[in-house]
Design a protein around this motif. Structure first.
Motif, PDB file in Angstrom:
ATOM      1  N   SER A 143      -9.271  -2.380   4.543  1.00  0.00           N
ATOM      2  CA  SER A 143      -8.281  -1.942   3.548  1.00  0.00           C
ATOM      3  C   SER A 143      -8.158  -2.879   2.355  1.00  0.00           C
ATOM      4  CB  SER A 143      -6.905  -1.852   4.199  1.00  0.00           C
ATOM      5  OG  SER A 143      -6.955  -1.085   5.351  1.00  0.00           O
ATOM      6  N   PRO A 178     -12.126 -10.054   6.862  1.00  0.00           N
ATOM      7  CA  PRO A 178     -10.770 -10.489   6.506  1.00  0.00           C
ATOM      8  C   PRO A 178     -10.117 -11.351   7.590  1.00  0.00           C
ATOM      9  CG  PRO A 178     -10.980  -8.082   6.409  1.00  0.00           C
ATOM     10  CD  PRO A 178     -12.336  -8.608   6.695  1.00  0.00           C
ATOM     11  N   ASP A 225      -0.486 -10.935   7.515  1.00  0.00           N
ATOM     12  CA  ASP A 225      -0.517 -10.757   8.975  1.00  0.00           C
ATOM     13  C   ASP A 225      -1.764 -11.408   9.576  1.00  0.00           C
ATOM     14  OD1 ASP A 225      -2.158  -8.867   7.756  1.00  0.00           O
ATOM     15  OD2 ASP A 225      -1.164  -7.116   8.635  1.00  0.00           O
ATOM     16  N   SER A 234       1.803  -3.503   4.307  1.00  0.00           N
ATOM     17  CA  SER A 234       1.966  -2.845   5.603  1.00  0.00           C
ATOM     18  C   SER A 234       3.104  -3.542   6.343  1.00  0.00           C
ATOM     19  CB  SER A 234       0.685  -2.962   6.427  1.00  0.00           C
ATOM     20  OG  SER A 234       0.514  -4.294   6.863  1.00  0.00           O
ATOM     21  N   GLU A 243       1.142   1.660   8.047  1.00  0.00           N
ATOM     22  CA  GLU A 243       1.242   1.818   6.599  1.00  0.00           C
ATOM     23  C   GLU A 243       2.018   3.104   6.338  1.00  0.00           C
ATOM     24  OE1 GLU A 243      -2.334   2.588   4.465  1.00  0.00           O
ATOM     25  OE2 GLU A 243      -1.383   2.216   2.554  1.00  0.00           O
TER      26      GLU A 243
END
Ligand SMILES: Nc1ncnc2c1ncn2[C@@H]1O[C@H](COP(=O)(O)OP(=O)(O)OP(=O)(O)O)[C@@H](O)[C@H]1O
Ligand SMILES: O=P(O)(O)OC[C@H]1O[C@H](OP(=O)(O)OP(=O)(O)O)[C@H](O)[C@@H]1O
Ligand SMILES: [Mg+2]
Length: 282
Positions: A11, A50, A70, A90, A157
């Motif tokens: 994302s 990520p 996160d 999110s 989300e």
């Protein structure tokens, strides 16, 4: 050369590259490129998973990185947030089938499936809850239907994935996340290169959320008009050829622009225009 980690998938990947491109940096042309050198700006971009970015940055091998808040917290790596980027938003929440549990206080003895084991284990320990955590790489919502867990903890989300799996969120959000820039914990004062990089991204954030507003108003209404458009520092006011009138120019939040235009019109201001800001340094 400044060395920067950028998400290679998921994302955050597209929006992160788009933001860097908007800030004037060269970005990869296709998703298989893992390293891109931007010689004009003396920056090297490393496209990494990520979830791994905080680990690379904490190791000191890369100067800074873009990841999710996160993901940084989950990694437990020695890195810290230095700028929030206003995309990839999110919440991280517990969810289950209706009737299973009302909140974390009911989790004792249950199994919680998640891809974010670090965050969940810490949250349960902080609350003194004795539950097991099972790590899954993705599609965590299905773990309940297949009997691997009674509870899940996952990124929410829009909530569509939960609804599709017949699950509902329970308890308060564990955390709110968005994309962030991170650096090694305790790295001291940022180098001039890092400061310049951050100024460029801040410029994109401002250009995305503000517009420039121009209008003409009677000098006697100037104070009221300026109260509506205080600008970031202070508005520019110039005399008009028509005596008793002034031209005003100020940056205003894009989301408020239409309301401010209505209020200025009511006050007697005319020729009220907004223009997009393409780039900016505050
Ligand atoms: N709808 C979303 N799904 C997953 N992550 C999201 C979403 N919206 C924002 N994010 C953020 O993106 C980051 C997760 O990215 P990551 O690439 O690890 O997972 P992903 O987007 O689910 O990709 P994939 O599962 O396809 O590898 C987190 O910071 C998370 O908060
Ligand atoms: O609230 P929503 O808008 O539905 O978004 C959240 C969902 O998206 C992500 O899953 P993804 O599609 O990345 O699949 P994954 O579980 O395999 O990572 C995340 O893990 C949630 O399942
Ligand atoms: Mg995912």
């Amino acid at each position: 050369m400044l060395r920067i980690a950028v998400p290679n998938k998921g994302s955050l990947s597209g929006p992160a590259s788009a933001m860097l491109h908007e800030a004037g940096y060269r970005q990869r042309k296709e998703s298989k490129e893992l390293v891109v050198i931007d010689p004009d700006n003396e920056v090297e971009f490393f496209y990494l998973r990520p979830k791994d970015i905080a680990i690379y940055v904490a190791s000191g091998k890369l100067d800074i990185g873009i990841t999710g808040r996160d993901l940084l917290l989950d990694s437990g790596a020695g890195a810290e947030e230095i700028l929030a980027l206003n995309f990839g938003r999110s919440t991280f929440r517990y969810a289950t089938r209706p009737g299973t549990a009302a909140g974390p206080e009911d989790f004792g003895g249950m199994t919680i499936a998640t891809s974010y084991e670090g965050i969940v284990a810490k949250h349960l320990a902080d609350q003194g809850i004795d539950a097991s955590v099972v790590h899954l790489d993705g599609a965590v919502e299905t773990a309940i239907q297949l009997g691997v867990a009674q509870i899940i903890a996952d990124v929410v989300e829009t909530g569509t994935s939960l609804r599709n799996a017949g699950l509902e969120v329970i308890g308060e959000p564990i955390l709110k996340s968005e994309a962030i820039v991170i650096r090694r914990h305790g790295a001291g004062e940022e180098s001039p290169q890092v400061q310049q990089f951050l100024r460029r991204l801040q410029g994109v954030l401002v250009a995305r959320s503000y517009v420039m507003m121009d209008y003409d108003c009677r000098a006697e209404h100037l104070e009221q008009a300026v109260a509506l458009t205080p600008g970031l520092e202070s508005p520019t006011v110039s005399p008009l050829h028509n005596e008793g009138w002034v031209a005003v120019r100020a940056m205003v939040p894009a989301k408020d622009a239409q309301r401010i235009m209505d209020d200025l019109y009511e006050l007697g201001a005319r020729a009220i225009l907004t223009t997009a800001i393409h780039a900016c340094r505050l």
